[in-house]
Design an enzyme around this catalytic site. Structure first.
Site, PDB file in Angstrom:
ATOM      1  N   GLU B  47       0.837  -1.198   0.000  1.00 34.92           N
ATOM      2  CA  GLU B  47       0.000   0.000   0.000  1.00 34.92           C
ATOM      3  C   GLU B  47       0.877   1.255   0.000  1.00 34.92           C
ATOM      4  OE1 GLU B  47      -1.824   0.961   3.662  1.00 34.92           O
ATOM      5  OE2 GLU B  47      -2.361   2.910   2.825  1.00 34.92           O
ATOM      6  N   ASP B  51       0.378   3.703  -3.051  1.00 34.55           N
ATOM      7  CA  ASP B  51      -0.055   5.073  -2.807  1.00 34.55           C
ATOM      8  C   ASP B  51       0.703   6.051  -3.721  1.00 34.55           C
ATOM      9  OD1 ASP B  51      -1.123   7.260  -0.853  1.00 34.55           O
ATOM     10  OD2 ASP B  51       1.044   7.553  -0.858  1.00 34.55           O
ATOM     11  N   ASP B 116      -7.318   1.039   0.749  1.00 38.35           N
ATOM     12  CA  ASP B 116      -5.921   0.604   0.868  1.00 38.35           C
ATOM     13  C   ASP B 116      -5.604  -0.515  -0.125  1.00 38.35           C
ATOM     14  OD1 ASP B 116      -5.550   2.330   2.959  1.00 38.35           O
ATOM     15  OD2 ASP B 116      -5.480   0.801   4.516  1.00 38.35           O
ATOM     16  N   GLU B 119      -4.863   0.660  -3.587  1.00 36.58           N
ATOM     17  CA  GLU B 119      -3.488   1.140  -3.767  1.00 36.58           C
ATOM     18  C   GLU B 119      -2.517  -0.032  -3.835  1.00 36.58           C
ATOM     19  OE1 GLU B 119      -3.698   5.553  -1.770  1.00 36.58           O
ATOM     20  OE2 GLU B 119      -3.289   3.897  -0.430  1.00 36.58           O
TER      21      GLU B 119
END
Lengths: 230, 230
Positions: B47, B51, B116, B119
């Protein structure tokens, strides 16, 4: 002025190992909004794009090189390697501070501007290369990967938030934050400390297992608040 | 359990138009830390990487499609398109909520977890594809570029911070923030309002030319504080 500054870009191009097809995009990356001249664009949107590029390149290095690190540790490393301090240092090495155009009242080239131009520079390379992400990442890694890994191993990213906050407020306002123990709860085995950190209109409560830890936590929160709102 | 969940990934692969060489990395991207089983890794570091990828892909779309937008406007758009709300929506479409593994006390699959995994999914594609950034960006753009541009043109990103803050605190704590006018200064032509927004241990001062503007500003600051510290 322009002709000579375009020539001077040779140094940047040499270090990057990349020759710009369109030098004007590099010039845009090095032009602060305070510098107004007919037809001159500034670096603001390039910086917006470059921020995401640098962010990804740094994160990718950390993720690949520290496969056993937990997310929190990686985040702490990242915070350092995308900080104004670190990017400003890289910018100085590329002599971006010599090339950046600032004007009006803003004659001084602040660290913030220098670090911004570093981000904008990467957006310029990205756009000029026809948006070849793999290619741009390769340049970034050739220049900085080893150093990032070395500094991370030396724990350069582990910083003391109280010191950082004080440096920040002293530099900007010539004032210091204050700390106050608000409460201690829990039993002897598991105490919880709350400390309030105050600076001007801002206030943050930090939590920790002892006063020092709670102070650090409150300083970290206040620093984030200040940096978000400046 | 595993065999069937690996088969089920077919849906995700079909939508992405990408077949994973290594399904276990996809499984990792869909495993919350609360789900502990021998040898099972969770999505936390994926994640962290994802991101940055999603961030860049979104920013790249906005930068390219809104060449006349100023940096502030682009930043506001970005905030929406990387928000839990928006990414959670995309995750639901990929049915990530059906595949995500959560365990222990954490039986509910919160929006935060679902966003999450979205990502983490992009980090999984990135790593599985041999870190081909251009290729991964292409998949992302094929799926989401047109929608991001359309929603941005519809001003979906222009949000009301007081409403957002209230939704956030209600959802997490079933409580609301409070607002208090702290001061009004300046003369009749140019008044400056200060409003304090308080929620639990957090406090932020907003500034504006009228009470409403100062309230919005204080809500925005408090929301940022809460989101940074959760």
């Amino acid at each position: 002025m322009h002709a000579s500054s375009l020539e001077k870009y040779e140094y940047i191009e040499k270090v990057l190992g990349y020759t710009f097809k369109d030098k004007s995009i590099l010039q845009k990356a090095l032009t602060h909004k305070s510098y107004s001249e007919e037809g001159m664009e500034n670096y603001e949107t390039l910086e917006f794009l470059g921020d995401s590029l640098v962010n990804l390149f740094v994160v990718d290095v950390l993720f690949s090189e520290f496969p056993k690190a937990r997310e929190g540790e990686l985040a702490q490393m990242k915070a350092y390697f995308i900080s104004e301090d670190f990017l400003g240092e890289l910018a100085h090495e590329l002599r971006l501070d010599e090339y950046v155009l600032v004007g009006g009242k803003k004659k001084e080239k602040s660290l913030s501007i220098i670090a911004d131009t570093f981000e904008a520079l990467w957006a310029a390379v990205y756009l000029d290369s026809g948006k070849d992400l793999n290619f741009v990442r390769q340049i970034f890694e050739r220049l900085y990967k080893d150093r990032i890994v070395r500094l991370a191993k030396e724990n350069k990213h582990r910083r003391d938030y109280k010191t950082m906050l004080q440096e920040y407020t002293q530099k900007k306002w010539k004032e210091r934050p204050t700390y106050r123990l608000v409460s201690v709860s829990g039993n002897d085995n598991e105490k919880v400390f709350h400390v309030e950190c105050t600076f001007r209109d801002y206030r943050a409560i930090g939590v920790g297992r002892n006063k020092k830890e709670a102070e650090q936590d409150s300083a970290r929160k206040l620093l984030e608040m200040l940096q978000m709102n400046m």
